[in-house]
Design a protein around this motif. Structure first.
Motif, mmCIF file in Angstrom:
data_model
loop_
_atom_site.group_PDB
_atom_site.id
_atom_site.type_symbol
_atom_site.label_atom_id
_atom_site.label_comp_id
_atom_site.label_asym_id
_atom_site.label_seq_id
_atom_site.Cartn_x
_atom_site.Cartn_y
_atom_site.Cartn_z
ATOM 1 N N GLY A 5 0.788 -1.223 0.000
ATOM 2 C CA GLY A 5 0.000 0.000 0.000
ATOM 3 C C GLY A 5 0.819 1.272 0.000
ATOM 4 N N HIS A 6 0.146 2.365 -0.339
ATOM 5 C CA HIS A 6 0.768 3.695 -0.374
ATOM 6 C C HIS A 6 0.067 4.642 0.592
ATOM 7 N N ASN A 7 -1.223 4.917 0.345
ATOM 8 C CA ASN A 7 -1.978 5.812 1.216
ATOM 9 C C ASN A 7 -2.522 5.084 2.439
ATOM 10 N N PHE A 8 -2.871 3.822 2.268
ATOM 11 C CA PHE A 8 -3.285 2.950 3.367
ATOM 12 C C PHE A 8 -2.297 1.794 3.373
ATOM 13 N N ARG A 9 -1.387 1.791 4.313
ATOM 14 C CA ARG A 9 -0.252 0.868 4.280
ATOM 15 C C ARG A 9 -0.368 -0.180 5.385
ATOM 16 N N ASP A 321 -6.791 2.179 -0.198
ATOM 17 C CA ASP A 321 -5.519 2.733 -0.649
ATOM 18 C C ASP A 321 -5.712 3.695 -1.823
#
Length: 332
Positions: A5-9, A321
């Motif tokens: 993930g990026h925004n929700f990791r 995400d």
């Protein structure tokens, strides 16, 4: 690696027969109401106990150890732990050298020089999906209330008739064998425009996470492989209104890697549980000979029966995400 993930990791850790399974989630806004009771509905769908599932009984109580204060998320990373209570590690003493067919026993030993934990599959075990399911619960809290999930096992052992599933499970149990299955997931209410072109397309990210679920061997969206047998005129989705809704959904709700406002539809193929009671002739690395192996332990007759909640969690995690405001449309 063990992150996604990026925004929700998320970052997952633990082994099947270790003391705990855990996950750390980052990118969660502050102020979201959350309690241990909120996880029960989805965790109960994954929990064993039904016909055809493992005799291993884990309570799967989530312990929220950080990122929560007075029942609300703080904006800091949220950490959860699950205690492994019902382990029987002695069942795996013989598989260190006499590796189980279609498991990660041999590949893990090669990759980690023999230092991997082989008990119950260690870090490669489907036991870790309890943490992935819990992450999906949190992910759903980040999504608009318009988004609704519908997930079901639609095929077992090559049969599409749910009325015959029990019969097929009984037969597999009598023969010391196992069955594969297909899980169908439909997600309604997703706004158009979520996703990215090319490498971070909705299909790319969702397939990435779905294939991280042990036993998943195939993923298809919309018409999937059957679309290859159609003509363009048969497989196209005509647009029927100003919101972009279509009369058919062969694209599975995705165009150009972006959600198109229709339902996201995909199917997941889950292989038969490789741990079976039937003796198998397989290579013994200790003796250097092919020898009969009878696998001990407690295993699902059909792992697809409990995987629906995990598949749904994967969809929720990817959507969480990708969530973002859509830019204003320019006036022409």
């Amino acid at each position: 690696m063990n992150q996604f993930g990026h925004n929700f990791r998320l970052s997952i850790w633990g082994e099947s027969h270790g003391p705990q399974i855990g996950i750390v989630l980052d990118g969660i806004p502050a102020g979201i109401a959350l309690s241990e009771e909120d996880f029960e509905a989805d965790l109960s769908r994954r929990r064993s106990g039904a016909h055809g599932t493992t005799a291993r009984r884990e309570r799967d109580i989530p312990h929220l150890v950080s990122g929560l204060y007075r029942g609300r998320t703080t904006g800091a990373p949220l950490a959860m732990e699950f205690t492994n209570e019902d382990v029987r590690s002695e069942d795996y003493r013989s598989t260190a050298d006499h590796c189980r067919p279609s498991h990660a026993d041999h590949t893990a030993a090669v990759r980690f020089g023999g230092f991997n934990d082989p008990r119950g599959g260690g870090h490669f075990s489907a036991r870790l999906t309890v943490a992935l399911t819990a992450a999906g619960v949190v992910a759903k809290r980040l999504l608009p209330p318009t988004i609704r999930f519908h997930t079901a096992v639609t095929r077992i052992g090559g049969c599409n008739d749910p009325l015959r599933f029990e019969e097929l499970l009984d037969k597999a149990e009598r023969e010391g064998d196992s069955l594969g299955g297909v899980i169908t997931c439909r997600v309604e209410g997703i706004p158009a425009g979520w996703g990215e072109p090319l490498f971070d397309s909705v299909e790319s990210l969702l397939s990435h996470l779905l294939f991280a679920i042990p036993a998943v061997k195939g993923v298809e969206f919309g018409s999937g492989f059957s679309g290859a047998d159609r003509t363009g005129s048969q497989n196209n989705d005509p647009i029927i209104d100003a919101e972009g809704h279509t009369s058919t959904n062969f694209a599975g709700g995705i165009n150009g890697g972006l959600t198109n406002g229709n339902a996201l539809e995909f199917r997941v193929a889950v292989k038969p549980t490789p741990s079976i009671a039937r003796p198998q002739e397989t290579f013994n690395f200790g003796t250097g000979r092919i020898e009969p192996l009878t696998i001990r332990g407690r295993h699902d007759r059909c792992v697809a029966l409990r995987a629906g909640a995990v598949v749904e969690a994967a969809a929720a995690i990817v959507l969480a995400d990708l969530r973002r405001p859509i830019p204003q449309t320019l006036t022409k």
